[in-house]
Design a protein around this motif. Sequence first.
Motif, mmCIF file in Angstrom:
data_model
loop_
_atom_site.group_PDB
_atom_site.id
_atom_site.type_symbol
_atom_site.label_atom_id
_atom_site.label_comp_id
_atom_site.label_asym_id
_atom_site.label_seq_id
_atom_site.Cartn_x
_atom_site.Cartn_y
_atom_site.Cartn_z
ATOM 1 N N GLY A 11 0.791 -1.224 0.000
ATOM 2 C CA GLY A 11 0.000 0.000 0.000
ATOM 3 C C GLY A 11 0.824 1.275 0.000
ATOM 4 O O GLY A 11 0.264 2.369 0.016
ATOM 5 N N SER A 12 2.150 1.147 -0.057
ATOM 6 C CA SER A 12 2.991 2.355 0.002
ATOM 7 C C SER A 12 3.080 3.076 -1.341
ATOM 8 O O SER A 12 3.542 4.209 -1.398
ATOM 9 C CB SER A 12 4.399 2.015 0.509
ATOM 10 N N GLY A 13 2.633 2.420 -2.418
ATOM 11 C CA GLY A 13 2.606 3.069 -3.726
ATOM 12 C C GLY A 13 3.632 2.540 -4.712
ATOM 13 O O GLY A 13 3.811 3.117 -5.785
ATOM 14 N N LYS A 14 4.287 1.441 -4.389
ATOM 15 C CA LYS A 14 5.354 0.928 -5.251
ATOM 16 C C LYS A 14 4.858 0.638 -6.671
ATOM 17 O O LYS A 14 5.479 1.081 -7.634
ATOM 18 C CB LYS A 14 5.971 -0.338 -4.642
ATOM 19 N N SER A 15 3.769 -0.086 -6.788
ATOM 20 C CA SER A 15 3.257 -0.445 -8.117
ATOM 21 C C SER A 15 2.752 0.782 -8.871
ATOM 22 O O SER A 15 2.921 0.882 -10.086
ATOM 23 C CB SER A 15 2.149 -1.486 -8.007
ATOM 24 N N SER A 16 2.152 1.722 -8.161
ATOM 25 C CA SER A 16 1.646 2.944 -8.800
ATOM 26 C C SER A 16 2.772 3.832 -9.305
ATOM 27 O O SER A 16 2.646 4.475 -10.343
ATOM 28 C CB SER A 16 0.786 3.745 -7.816
ATOM 29 N N VAL A 17 3.867 3.871 -8.580
ATOM 30 C CA VAL A 17 4.992 4.745 -8.920
ATOM 31 C C VAL A 17 5.895 4.113 -9.979
ATOM 32 O O VAL A 17 6.520 4.814 -10.781
ATOM 33 C CB VAL A 17 5.804 5.076 -7.634
ATOM 34 N N PRO A 96 19.870 2.219 -7.247
ATOM 35 C CA PRO A 96 19.181 2.896 -6.141
ATOM 36 C C PRO A 96 18.032 2.060 -5.579
ATOM 37 O O PRO A 96 17.320 1.391 -6.321
ATOM 38 C CB PRO A 96 18.630 4.175 -6.781
ATOM 39 N N VAL A 97 17.884 2.114 -4.255
ATOM 40 C CA VAL A 97 16.790 1.436 -3.565
ATOM 41 C C VAL A 97 15.979 2.523 -2.870
ATOM 42 O O VAL A 97 16.501 3.247 -2.022
ATOM 43 C CB VAL A 97 17.320 0.419 -2.529
ATOM 44 N N ILE A 98 14.730 2.656 -3.262
ATOM 45 C CA ILE A 98 13.902 3.765 -2.793
ATOM 46 C C ILE A 98 12.790 3.239 -1.898
ATOM 47 O O ILE A 98 11.942 2.451 -2.334
ATOM 48 C CB ILE A 98 13.321 4.541 -3.988
ATOM 49 N N TRP A 99 12.819 3.680 -0.641
ATOM 50 C CA TRP A 99 11.801 3.300 0.342
ATOM 51 C C TRP A 99 10.648 4.282 0.250
ATOM 52 O O TRP A 99 10.811 5.463 0.552
ATOM 53 C CB TRP A 99 12.413 3.294 1.744
ATOM 54 N N LEU A 100 9.491 3.816 -0.190
ATOM 55 C CA LEU A 100 8.271 4.610 -0.191
ATOM 56 C C LEU A 100 7.616 4.393 1.163
ATOM 57 O O LEU A 100 7.148 3.303 1.466
ATOM 58 C CB LEU A 100 7.352 4.195 -1.350
ATOM 59 N N LYS A 101 7.616 5.428 1.956
ATOM 60 C CA LYS A 101 7.262 5.327 3.375
ATOM 61 C C LYS A 101 5.940 6.040 3.655
ATOM 62 O O LYS A 101 5.699 7.131 3.138
ATOM 63 C CB LYS A 101 8.399 5.981 4.180
#
Length: 175
Positions: A11-17, A96-101
């Motif tokens: 639900g953090s938005g990974k697939s949407s982003v 890069p590893v991006i944490w969507l928090k």
Amino acid sequence: MSVITLIGYRGSGKSSVAAPLAGHCGFDWIDADDEIERVAGKSIAEIFAEAGEPHFRQLEREVMQRLLAQDKLVIAAGGGAILNAETRQEMQQAGPVIWLKADAEALAQRINSDATTGSRRPALTASNSQLEEIRTLLAQRAPLYREAATLTIETEDKTVSEIVAEIIAALDSDV
């Protein structure tokens, strides 16, 4: 920069982003959970029910290892992909590893508004409260997300476009 991995809780938005970010970078993108389901020929909920979490985590490890070896790819990683230390290390080596928090309340609201989440994703704790489960798992996973991340983006009250723009600005400044 060969692979950009998006990490964070369900639900953090990974697939949407992932798609708009990949489009901006001229990369392909993939949702790792979708790829696990494709490889297994069944939903994640079915994998959990039939073979248990350890089997799912092994499939996840294999899929992530293969995806992280590719080039010009944005990966929307599963929320628990960071549980494996080798996967965390490979994510960092790949790019890069991006944490969507987001906080637990925002995550619960997003998960509840996604019609596919309930049927595809199993409960991961014995808690009867979804919010309590999110809080419990976030507390366990936050240190691992933090360890794996090269960039953290707060996603609450932001549109997908705003999140993508923030990622691009941060990545451009690192080049």
